[in-house]
Write an enzyme that holds these catalytic residues in place. Sequence first.
Site, PDB file in Angstrom:
ATOM      1  N   GLY A 267      33.599  32.196  38.461  1.00  0.00           N
ATOM      2  CA  GLY A 267      32.489  33.097  38.732  1.00  0.00           C
ATOM      3  C   GLY A 267      32.744  34.541  38.373  1.00  0.00           C
ATOM      4  NE  ARG A 268      37.621  37.153  41.865  1.00  0.00           N
ATOM      5  CZ  ARG A 268      37.629  36.131  42.707  1.00  0.00           C
ATOM      6  NH1 ARG A 268      37.399  34.916  42.248  1.00  0.00           N
ATOM      7  NH2 ARG A 268      37.860  36.315  44.000  1.00  0.00           N
ATOM      8  CB  SER A 269      34.690  34.767  33.640  1.00  0.00           C
ATOM      9  OG  SER A 269      36.095  34.772  33.754  1.00  0.00           O
ATOM     10  CB  ALA A 272      33.316  40.140  34.124  1.00  0.00           C
TER      11      ALA A 272
END
Length: 541
Positions: A267-269, A272
């Site tokens: 999810g962070r990707s 981002a």
Amino acid sequence: MSLEFDHSYKLANQNYDVSLKADVLVIGGGPAGTWAALTATENGASVILVDKGYCGSSGATAPSGNGVWYIPEDQRGEAMKSREALGGYLSERKWMERVLQRTFENVNRLDEWGYPFPIDEHGVKHKRSLQGPEYMRLMRRKLNKAKIKILDHSPALELLYDGYGIAGAAGVQTQENNQTWAVQANSIVIASGGCAFLSKALGCNVLTGDGYLFASEAGADLSGMEFSNAYAITPKYSSITKTAFYEWASFTYEDGSIIEGAGSKRGRSVIAKKLSEGQKVFAQLDKAQNDHDLQKYMRIAQPNFFLQFDRMGINPFEDRFEVTLRFEGTVRGTGGIRITDETCATSVPGLFAAGDAATRELICGGFTGGGSYNAAWAISSGYWSGEAAAKYALTYNRNNHDRTLTRKQVVGINEHHTPGETLGGNELTKLVQAEVTPYNVNLFRAEEKLTSSLLTLNNLWKEAKSHLGEKDSDLVRVRESAAMLATSRWMYSAALQRTETRGMHKRLDFPKTDDHQQRRLITSGLDEIQVNWDSHSLVNI
């Protein structure tokens, strides 16, 4: 007692105002440092602990709720297995077993010392989390009771040496008119934390990679530096990077529509990418919306996570709030000083590393050790390093002789400057941040951008060697900026060498995992950086 010094150089154009002596010097006053100091004392050593801030209230642990890898013996097999794939199979069961056992024993000691673990309705104490303020307050009380000398607000700036090797450290006391201090010690534990590049993550502005720089200047090497690109979800305008509860979150665009994949392990990707496109991202803990018992538990486990919302009149279970990503570097990564054996020794005799200053690959592989794993590592590595540092110190200098302490030339203090404009610490910090914080360089990695940034950073190092000094900042910031610059160069050098995707290291140009790279990378050097495969860490190849 007085120390004999070779004053071929002077720290910030001064003599040392305070000269002290101990068997063991611990640099850093977080959980790893305090466990190291206590254990060294229990093993018969005299100990001095120096902290950049106030021991007990500075660092990433002190202001936060922290999970702990506290696992009963019959559940440890599954606990270890659950981490191995995430970390790219670079962890070792032997080390994981040792950490689990030592953490279990030391957390039980915290209970004996009076830590207020919560008790459920059945009278069972829950020991899988620690509240930073209570935890570190207790640890400071234990240090004081053990009569360990603490130098608060006394950042170390460099290590000291004699003809036999490591012999102490020197620094300044920032709340005492920058009085200089020096400590002679027969062994040193570096427990100064990781490097968050002054990103304003909660508790992390004292974590600038100083220990990495000291160790490298002494000749030690590092491991896992490619796994140092951790970004944490945080509410916009907030410094709190506790991310565990986002497991119960939905992520949406400004219009309320769901962002697909933002709530997954990658999810962070996804977040981002959306942020880099200029889109706003919102979160809501709606998956816990109707579970009031869970909400109550969450508030008990991490009260400061909710304090930020309470102050703004936001109910995170009912209301959406805007989020961003804050860079945490090696603090939530796994890279750090390489340790060579079970005592947490480095490759430099008499120098030990613990906590986030040391690599956590041994238990986490290439995936974030944030939260409970880092907490367990701090407890256990602090214990082992303190025990070993005491034994080394008492064996090495049985007669407690004074030693003639000398200094190395180190960037930012006593390099021979060439004529020209001075490069200030604040200026250098901003230049380093410009290369390490962008998602499209450090999170979404590829050869072209990594190479370009590394070239910039290498040129900055050459400039720093001849021009870094006190221009717009004090000597502490000067050395912090040098440490952050060195850390960034180690990170990108290792990232270029690992031509695959593994753990948190994602290469767009090498999206697959290469079985032949299932081993660790050892990074060393300052002016010229070398990156080599560790032939002793092959796993299942």
